[in-house]
Design an enzyme around this catalytic site. Sequence first.
Site, mmCIF file in Angstrom:
data_model
loop_
_atom_site.group_PDB
_atom_site.id
_atom_site.type_symbol
_atom_site.label_atom_id
_atom_site.label_comp_id
_atom_site.label_asym_id
_atom_site.label_seq_id
_atom_site.Cartn_x
_atom_site.Cartn_y
_atom_site.Cartn_z
ATOM 1 N N TYR A 75 0.722 -1.333 0.291
ATOM 2 C CA TYR A 75 -0.071 0.269 -0.349
ATOM 3 C C TYR A 75 0.329 1.575 0.079
ATOM 4 C CZ TYR A 75 -4.152 -2.000 0.888
ATOM 5 O OH TYR A 75 -5.272 -3.361 0.502
ATOM 6 N N LYS A 101 2.649 -15.353 3.650
ATOM 7 C CA LYS A 101 3.014 -16.488 2.202
ATOM 8 C C LYS A 101 4.505 -16.224 1.786
ATOM 9 C CE LYS A 101 1.507 -18.050 -1.708
ATOM 10 N NZ LYS A 101 0.851 -19.530 -1.629
ATOM 11 N N ASP A 138 -3.428 -18.877 2.128
ATOM 12 C CA ASP A 138 -4.694 -18.826 0.752
ATOM 13 C C ASP A 138 -5.438 -20.523 1.567
ATOM 14 O OD1 ASP A 138 -1.856 -20.635 1.310
ATOM 15 O OD2 ASP A 138 -1.534 -21.043 -0.948
ATOM 16 N N ASP A 167 -7.004 -6.643 4.001
ATOM 17 C CA ASP A 167 -8.179 -5.939 3.046
ATOM 18 C C ASP A 167 -8.942 -7.634 2.606
ATOM 19 O OD1 ASP A 167 -9.595 -4.370 1.642
ATOM 20 O OD2 ASP A 167 -8.047 -5.224 -0.218
ATOM 21 N N ASP A 174 -12.910 -9.135 3.914
ATOM 22 C CA ASP A 174 -14.522 -8.754 3.240
ATOM 23 C C ASP A 174 -14.687 -10.275 3.340
ATOM 24 O OD1 ASP A 174 -13.982 -6.524 2.379
ATOM 25 O OD2 ASP A 174 -14.497 -6.819 0.509
HETATM 26 C C1 IPM Z 1 -10.673 -0.711 2.632
HETATM 27 C C2 IPM Z 1 -10.668 -0.906 0.896
HETATM 28 C C3 IPM Z 1 -9.129 0.223 0.928
HETATM 29 C C4 IPM Z 1 -7.992 -0.898 1.140
HETATM 30 C C5 IPM Z 1 -9.338 0.609 -0.688
HETATM 31 C C6 IPM Z 1 -10.102 1.533 -0.932
HETATM 32 C C7 IPM Z 1 -8.277 1.594 -1.135
HETATM 33 O O1 IPM Z 1 -10.760 -1.720 0.156
HETATM 34 O O2 IPM Z 1 -10.535 0.180 3.824
HETATM 35 O O3 IPM Z 1 -11.133 -1.895 3.281
HETATM 36 O O4 IPM Z 1 -7.933 -1.325 0.679
HETATM 37 O O5 IPM Z 1 -7.091 -0.330 2.486
HETATM 38 MN MN MN Z 2 -10.865 -3.594 1.656
#
Ligand code: IPM
Ligand code: MN
Length: 365
Positions: free
Chosen positions: A146, A197, A230, A254, A258
């Site tokens: 990042y 990884k 993974d 990240d 999700d």
């Molecule tokens: C998050 C988002 C951000 C990240 C993006 C918008 C850059 O996906 O906050 O989870 O990857 O950190």
């Molecule tokens: Mn995200």
Amino acid sequence: MAPEASDRKKRKKIAIIGGDGIGPSVTREAKLLLDVYREKAGLPIDLWELDLGADRYLRDGTTFPKEIQIAIQRECSAVLLGALGDPRVPGLEHARDILFGMRFGYDLYANVRPVKALSDKLVPLKGRAAKDVDFVVFRENTEGIYVGMGGQFKRGTPDEVAINEDVNTRKGVERIIRAAFEYARSHGHTRVTMADKSNAMRHAHELWLRVFHEVRAQYSEISSDHVYVDALCLYLIQDPSKFQVIVTNNLFGDIVTDLGAAFQGGLGMAASANVHSSEPGRVALFEPVHGSAPPLAGKDIANPFAALLTVGMMLAHLGWPDEEKRIERWVTRAIDEGQCTVDVGGTLGTQAASSWLRDRVTSEL
Ligand code: IPM
Ligand code: MN
Ligand code: NAD
């Protein structure tokens, strides 16, 4: 007077940035809940709404002015952010300036993302219930892929090269791993899992593995293990109940959160905090895990609960942990009684779901 009590008496200033897409509408609901806490419960909080995001950027080129960044750092205890990302700004330059301006600029190295299902109804895994989904991801938040190091060479030609460097420092890796163990210790957790990884990224993630082994030796009461990321995805789907605290780098954190949000009922249910763990007095950033969800924007259908649960995390951080529990309890009731948006099985709009919860909280205060 105990330092904790005197701390709580001080007024806390909270900056609010709605941002883009569904960000302003869910943040509006979060602010209305904070207004209740301020006006009805008398919590000593002051709210400072900031006009930042794609609209502002497209209007006058402003992303995240230095003076705002400094004022937040000096004056605020917390920032509440909705979401950033707008199809009119495909390069996301405003989003990066604002989001990374805070995560990196305030050195908020721990992105704490609880993955907790509040109702059996929300868990999509066969044979699993809410009791099986309750872990926290500690995502490194200031390094990794990042940082934006890298570049493009011979862009647009058949020989083009594109590079993003994965930056991992000893200090950065050690402090996030330590934060995960400290959290486990202070919350009575018995297991910490580090995901990397290192089989493929043998320079960067060998550092993670080595530091993990060093740090874990100082927490002998906590069992800890290392998994490749993974395999972690596989194990999470097979049995999320095995996990308590997961620590990983910026990119994997990240992605894994999700995935975790899917166990909680989707991104409309996932809250997060960005903190500098070892200096809790400094400004912290609170935001739902979800993004700006452009297709849902302006339709009163986005789930406001991730933003409201994020208010709970923020209030706990500011010294009112009971309010986090209260908000969580009412979100759970809302889900169980169908007083929620369609993504989590209800029929209400954003505002109606939020005001149902706000009315219940208000009547208890
Ligand atoms: C998050 C988002 C951000 C990240 C993006 C918008 C850059 O996906 O906050 O989870 O990857 O950190
Ligand atoms: Mn995200
Ligand atoms: P997203 O999180 O916006 O949406 C992913 C999926 O989840 C979509 O199906 C969306 O409809 C659903 N969803 C998200 N929030 C919801 C809510 N509150 N209620 C109901 N459903 C919800 O991710 P994306 O589509 O990949 O990204 C959209 C934009 O948001 C992009 O510009 C991205 O860069 C940005 N983004 C910003 C942040 C942030 O500000 N922290 C986080 C993630 C993505």
